[in-house]
Design a protein around this motif. Structure first.
Motif, short mmCIF file in Angstrom:
data_model
loop_
_atom_site.label_atom_id
_atom_site.label_comp_id
_atom_site.label_asym_id
_atom_site.label_seq_id
_atom_site.Cartn_x
_atom_site.Cartn_y
_atom_site.Cartn_z
N ASP A 53 5.91 5.28 -1.64
CA ASP A 53 5.93 4.27 -0.59
C ASP A 53 4.49 4.00 -0.14
O ASP A 53 3.79 4.90 0.33
N GLU A 54 4.04 2.75 -0.26
CA GLU A 54 2.66 2.42 0.08
C GLU A 54 2.40 2.50 1.58
O GLU A 54 1.25 2.56 2.01
N ASP A 55 3.44 2.50 2.39
CA ASP A 55 3.28 2.57 3.85
C ASP A 55 3.33 4.00 4.37
O ASP A 55 3.20 4.21 5.59
N LYS A 72 -3.62 8.81 0.38
CA LYS A 72 -3.78 7.37 0.24
C LYS A 72 -4.93 7.05 -0.69
O LYS A 72 -5.93 7.77 -0.74
N LYS A 86 -5.44 -3.85 -1.35
CA LYS A 86 -4.24 -3.16 -0.91
C LYS A 86 -4.36 -1.66 -1.11
O LYS A 86 -5.22 -1.18 -1.85
N TYR A 176 -6.31 -2.02 6.83
CA TYR A 176 -5.52 -1.09 6.03
C TYR A 176 -6.40 0.05 5.51
O TYR A 176 -5.98 1.22 5.49
#
Length: 316
Positions: A53-55, A72, A86, A176
């Protein structure tokens, strides 16, 4: 997609076909591979989903037979109209005899073609992942800085929103990145505090300290660049507005100059003009008409220019 690697003389190398190495990488794992990781390896299903999951935020969890680390990293940048950078997540699961790495899409995990890095144990491979992620962030921040400078030069003469949209995309990306590097910083501090529990040796602790310093620098740079872009946003919007206002000013001047000329040409095109110049040879008559138009246009231009100069002097 499954690939396995081994450490040979300090370098990460692919294993021969049919042989399992200490580094096992699953990129965009299939449902069958997910079931194997959950049922056979004992990886918690929620943690497995979080690793893709990128979040998801960076964290470390301790299970009965392995240590789960989620970190991350930036995704590979592709040049397009959006100028979007991203962030993705990576899951690293440390077992006694191997490390299993999960990622949502195939991406390079180690810095190939460079001198061997420190960390030739399973715990050291985790540090290599963190080191590569940090350097990847730094490289992207340099690219963002260069793109920002290029956009700034274009905005000086821009009258459209394209450059402004790209600038806002960069600002969103920096937000981000700042969040991701901050989360990695907390993860690095957690790993340092639990160094004995994880099993880092003295050399790997030094390596961890270096990564922490570089990631902190990366976090600071992301914050600085985001602050600069935020602070300059209003000024750059004003520049675009001023450029557009300048163009509208020139168009207004052209319109004012040609307005009386339109009236004259309208009169010259009527039959009354022919009647008024009946005794004059027509080339002379129309030459005089053109001369009058030039004089009127020039005088109108001088008057508009003088009015603009007087208004500028009053504002000063």
């Amino acid at each position: 997609m499954f690939r396995c690697y081994d450490l040979v003389d300090g370098r990460v190398q692919s294993c021969p076909e049919g042989q399992l190495g200490i580094i096992q990488v699953y990129s965009a794992p299939t449902e069958e591979e997910k079931r194997y990781l959950v049922d056979q390896c004992g990886i918690d299903e929620h943690t497995l989903v979080s690793a893709l999951d990128e979040d998801e935020i960076s964290r470390v969890e301790y299970e009965h037979n392995h240590i789960a680390v989620i970190l991350k990293r930036p995704r590979n940048f592709q040049v397009d109209r959006t100028m979007a950078f991203k962030v993705s997540s990576i899951g690293a699961f440390l077992f006694k005899d191997r490390i299993v790495v999960l990622q949502a899409e195939p991406m390079p995990l180690f810095e190939h073609g460079r001198m061997p890095l420190r960390g030739n144990t399973i715990q050291g491979v985790l540090l290599r992942l963190l080191h590569h992620s940090t350097h990847h962030f730094l490289q992207h921040l340099r690219i963002i800085r260069n793109i920002s400078d290029e956009i700034e030069n274009k905005i000086e003469f821009a009258v459209t929103n394209k450059s402004l949209v790209n600038m806002f995309s960069l600002l969103k990306s920096l937000t981000y990145y700042e969040s991701a590097t901050s989360a990695n910083q907390l993860l690095l501090l957690k790993l340092k505090n639990d160094a004995g529990k994880i099993g880092f040796n003295e050399e790997e602790l030094d390596f961890l300290d270096d990564i922490t310093v570089e990631n902190k620098q990366c976090d600071n740079l992301a914050g600085i660049y985001a602050g600069i872009l935020t602070g300059m946003s209003d000024a750059r919007v004003s520049v675009v507005s001023n450029n557009l206002a300048g163009i509208m000013k020139y168009l207004a001047v052209i319109n004012i100059v040609f307005m009386p000329l339109t009236v004259i040409t309208g009169l010259g095109g009527m039959s009354e003009f022919t009647m008024m110049t009946e005794g004059i040879w027509w080339p002379h008559a129309y030459s005089a008409l053109v001369l009058v138009m030039v004089i009127v246009g020039y005088v109108t231009y001088l008057l508009v220019k003088q009015i603009g100069t007087n208004n500028s002097g009053r504002r000063r």
